[in-house]
Design an enzyme around this catalytic site. Structure first.
Site, PDB file in Angstrom:
ATOM      1  N   SER A 150       0.860  -1.198   0.000  1.00 44.50           N
ATOM      2  CA  SER A 150       0.000   0.000   0.000  1.00 44.50           C
ATOM      3  C   SER A 150       0.886   1.235   0.000  1.00 44.50           C
ATOM      4  O   SER A 150       2.014   1.196   0.513  1.00 44.50           O
ATOM      5  CB  SER A 150      -0.887   0.025   1.244  1.00 44.50           C
ATOM      6  N   TYR A 163      -1.806   0.257  10.863  1.00 42.59           N
ATOM      7  CA  TYR A 163      -2.002  -0.196   9.475  1.00 42.59           C
ATOM      8  C   TYR A 163      -0.788   0.196   8.633  1.00 42.59           C
ATOM      9  O   TYR A 163      -0.250  -0.633   7.878  1.00 42.59           O
ATOM     10  CB  TYR A 163      -3.289   0.380   8.882  1.00 42.59           C
TER      11      TYR A 163
HETATM   12  P1  NDP Z   1     -11.591  -5.984   0.915  1.00 42.61           P
HETATM   13  O1  NDP Z   1     -12.084  -5.779   2.302  1.00 42.61           O
HETATM   14  O2  NDP Z   1     -12.520  -5.759  -0.226  1.00 42.61           O
HETATM   15  O3  NDP Z   1     -10.950  -7.421   0.755  1.00 42.61           O
HETATM   16  C1  NDP Z   1     -10.097  -7.961   1.738  1.00 42.61           C
HETATM   17  C2  NDP Z   1      -9.913  -9.430   1.463  1.00 42.61           C
HETATM   18  O4  NDP Z   1      -9.011  -9.977   2.434  1.00 42.61           O
HETATM   19  C3  NDP Z   1     -11.198 -10.202   1.538  1.00 42.61           C
HETATM   20  O5  NDP Z   1     -11.248 -11.153   0.517  1.00 42.61           O
HETATM   21  C4  NDP Z   1     -11.110 -10.883   2.896  1.00 42.61           C
HETATM   22  O6  NDP Z   1     -11.828 -12.114   2.838  1.00 42.61           O
HETATM   23  C5  NDP Z   1      -9.613 -11.146   2.972  1.00 42.61           C
HETATM   24  N1  NDP Z   1      -9.158 -11.388   4.332  1.00 42.61           N
HETATM   25  C6  NDP Z   1      -9.183 -10.527   5.381  1.00 42.61           C
HETATM   26  N2  NDP Z   1      -8.715 -11.125   6.478  1.00 42.61           N
HETATM   27  C7  NDP Z   1      -8.394 -12.393   6.118  1.00 42.61           C
HETATM   28  C8  NDP Z   1      -7.882 -13.507   6.825  1.00 42.61           C
HETATM   29  N3  NDP Z   1      -7.593 -13.437   8.132  1.00 42.61           N
HETATM   30  N4  NDP Z   1      -7.674 -14.655   6.152  1.00 42.61           N
HETATM   31  C9  NDP Z   1      -7.954 -14.727   4.833  1.00 42.61           C
HETATM   32  N5  NDP Z   1      -8.450 -13.728   4.122  1.00 42.61           N
HETATM   33  C10 NDP Z   1      -8.671 -12.566   4.764  1.00 42.61           C
HETATM   34  O7  NDP Z   1     -10.343  -4.982   0.782  1.00 42.61           O
HETATM   35  P2  NDP Z   1      -9.326  -4.718  -0.445  1.00 42.61           P
HETATM   36  O8  NDP Z   1      -9.654  -5.571  -1.589  1.00 42.61           O
HETATM   37  O9  NDP Z   1      -9.281  -3.275  -0.627  1.00 42.61           O
HETATM   38  O10 NDP Z   1      -7.963  -5.169   0.236  1.00 42.61           O
HETATM   39  C11 NDP Z   1      -7.097  -6.134  -0.334  1.00 42.61           C
HETATM   40  C12 NDP Z   1      -5.664  -5.759  -0.012  1.00 42.61           C
HETATM   41  O11 NDP Z   1      -5.366  -4.514  -0.629  1.00 42.61           O
HETATM   42  C13 NDP Z   1      -5.374  -5.579   1.475  1.00 42.61           C
HETATM   43  O12 NDP Z   1      -4.112  -6.136   1.766  1.00 42.61           O
HETATM   44  C14 NDP Z   1      -5.339  -4.054   1.638  1.00 42.61           C
HETATM   45  O13 NDP Z   1      -4.549  -3.675   2.709  1.00 42.61           O
HETATM   46  C15 NDP Z   1      -4.728  -3.660   0.300  1.00 42.61           C
HETATM   47  N6  NDP Z   1      -4.918  -2.289  -0.110  1.00 42.61           N
HETATM   48  C16 NDP Z   1      -6.180  -1.773  -0.256  1.00 42.61           C
HETATM   49  C17 NDP Z   1      -6.341  -0.459  -0.689  1.00 42.61           C
HETATM   50  C18 NDP Z   1      -7.659   0.192  -0.830  1.00 42.61           C
HETATM   51  O14 NDP Z   1      -7.719   1.437  -0.929  1.00 42.61           O
HETATM   52  N7  NDP Z   1      -8.766  -0.562  -0.913  1.00 42.61           N
HETATM   53  C19 NDP Z   1      -5.166   0.370  -1.020  1.00 42.61           C
HETATM   54  C20 NDP Z   1      -3.903  -0.274  -0.790  1.00 42.61           C
HETATM   55  C21 NDP Z   1      -3.799  -1.560  -0.381  1.00 42.61           C
HETATM   56  P3  NDP Z   1     -12.669 -12.773   4.026  1.00 42.61           P
HETATM   57  O15 NDP Z   1     -13.283 -11.658   4.812  1.00 42.61           O
HETATM   58  O16 NDP Z   1     -13.639 -13.631   3.297  1.00 42.61           O
HETATM   59  O17 NDP Z   1     -11.651 -13.550   4.797  1.00 42.61           O
HETATM   60  C1  8X3 Z   2      -5.170   1.522   1.669  1.00 38.96           C
HETATM   61  C2  8X3 Z   2      -4.874   2.897   1.193  1.00 38.96           C
HETATM   62  O1  8X3 Z   2      -4.398   5.254   1.972  1.00 38.96           O
HETATM   63  O2  8X3 Z   2      -6.392   4.161   2.821  1.00 38.96           O
HETATM   64  O3  8X3 Z   2      -3.992   0.839   1.938  1.00 38.96           O
HETATM   65  O4  8X3 Z   2      -4.232   3.529   3.626  1.00 38.96           O
HETATM   66  S1  8X3 Z   2      -4.969   4.013   2.465  1.00 38.96           S
END
Ligand code: NDP
Ligand code: 8X3
Length: 263
Positions: A150, A163
């Site tokens: 991220s 985070y």
């Molecule tokens: P979502 O909440 O849409 O998806 C998160 C996913 O992670 C889900 O599929 C969830 O599945 C899974 N997950 C969470 N905890 C666990 C666990 N303990 N075991 C297995 N699976 C898990 O968020 P995003 O798609 O946005 O996030 C995906 C990644 O991208 C993360 O690492 C996030 O930090 C990163 N990210 C997101 C950004 C954003 O702005 N959205 C920006 C930068 C990075 P389930 O609940 O079914 O387990």
């Molecule tokens: C998710 C992006 O800027 O909300 O990793 O932390 S931010």
């Protein structure tokens, strides 16, 4: 220089390399958001998918729309379960995407349970998955590891404390992993997005949808498929090419703190 030597541009090699036919890919966090989009993109290029996350029903929803996908209900925080589920399997591609944020309070008001959940998922969860899957890659001298980091791992922001620290750890792991794996045929990349509209903020704000919606209000934010296409690009390069760190901003975002809102 003779035609057909190594220095000659060979465009047909690129056309060929866009296929993932015959390759197997594990995507963690494939039940939603960015992970779901990555699974769809890799499947569209021909990969066989293993979809891992905790919610079986959501994994099944995704799998139904893919030609060749297996669902693997799994909590990445559980080291023994991850090793049992993945330790004897072979993957060409592992995308360590599962992750979450909890809360946006100053540290002095933070909840240690939230800290634990983030560190267990975003740091230890990634380690568990990589510990279980990289030995087979090393043995075969072939593999692609893609971490979803991220911009928060590069620039901290108010209330981002734990985070941001968890994603800074992912970045350090990326750097360190390259030393561990570069001479063993395994490529490592980190794709570090800015604001992507997913359930991320709903989860961060524990179901407060109004607060979550404000994060993206008036912003031409990134979409999960934008990140997925970049991951697909990373893993379809010729083997001599290792894209390393890819930082992906929305065009409306200059930094973790500076976002242009159109409303
Ligand atoms: P979502 O909440 O849409 O998806 C998160 C996913 O992670 C889900 O599929 C969830 O599945 C899974 N997950 C969470 N905890 C666990 C666990 N303990 N075991 C297995 N699976 C898990 O968020 P995003 O798609 O946005 O996030 C995906 C990644 O991208 C993360 O690492 C996030 O930090 C990163 N990210 C997101 C950004 C954003 O702005 N959205 C920006 C930068 C990075 P389930 O609940 O079914 O387990
Ligand atoms: C998710 C992006 O800027 O909300 O990793 O932390 S931010």
């Amino acid at each position: 220089m003779l035609r057909g030597t190594m220095s000659t541009t060979n465009t047909s090699e690129y056309a060929r390399d866009n296929s993932l036919q015959g390759q197997s890919a594990l995507v963690t966090g494939a039940s939603a958001g960015i992970g779901e989009a990555i699974a769809r993109a890799l499947a569209a290029s021909g990969a066989r998918l293993v979809l891992a996350a905790r919610r079986r029903a959501e994994l099944e929803r995704v799998a139904r729309e893919l030609p060749d996908a297996e669902v693997l209900p799994l909590d990445v925080r559980d080291a023994a379960a991850v090793q049992a589920a993945l330790g004897s399997r072979q993957f060409d591609i592992v995308v360590a995407n599962a992750g979450l944020a909890r809360g946006l309070e100053p540290l002095q008001q933070g909840d240690p349970n939230d800290w634990k959940e983030m560190l267990d998922t975003n740091v230890l969860g990634v380690l568990h998955v990589l510990r279980a899957t990289t030995p087979a890659m090393v043995a075969r001298r072939r593999g692609d590891v893609v971490l979803i980091g991220s911009v928060a791992g590069r620039q901290a922001y108010p209330g981002g404390n734990v985070y941001c620290a968890s994603k800074a750890a992912v970045r350090a792991l990326y750097e360190s992993l390259r030393y561990d794996l570069f001479d063993k045929g395994v490529r490592v990349a980190t794709v570090d997005p800015g604001m992507v509209k997913t359930d991320f903020s709903d989860v961060r704000f524990k179901g407060d949808r109004e607060r979550a919606a404000k994060v993206y209000a008036g912003v031409d934010h990134l979409l999960p498929q934008d990140i997925a296409e970049i991951v697909r690009f990373v893993v379809t390069r010729p083997r001599r090419v290792n894209l390393g760190e890819l930082v992906v901003w929305s065009s409306d975002q200059a930094s973790a703190m500076q976002v242009a809102r159109r409303t």
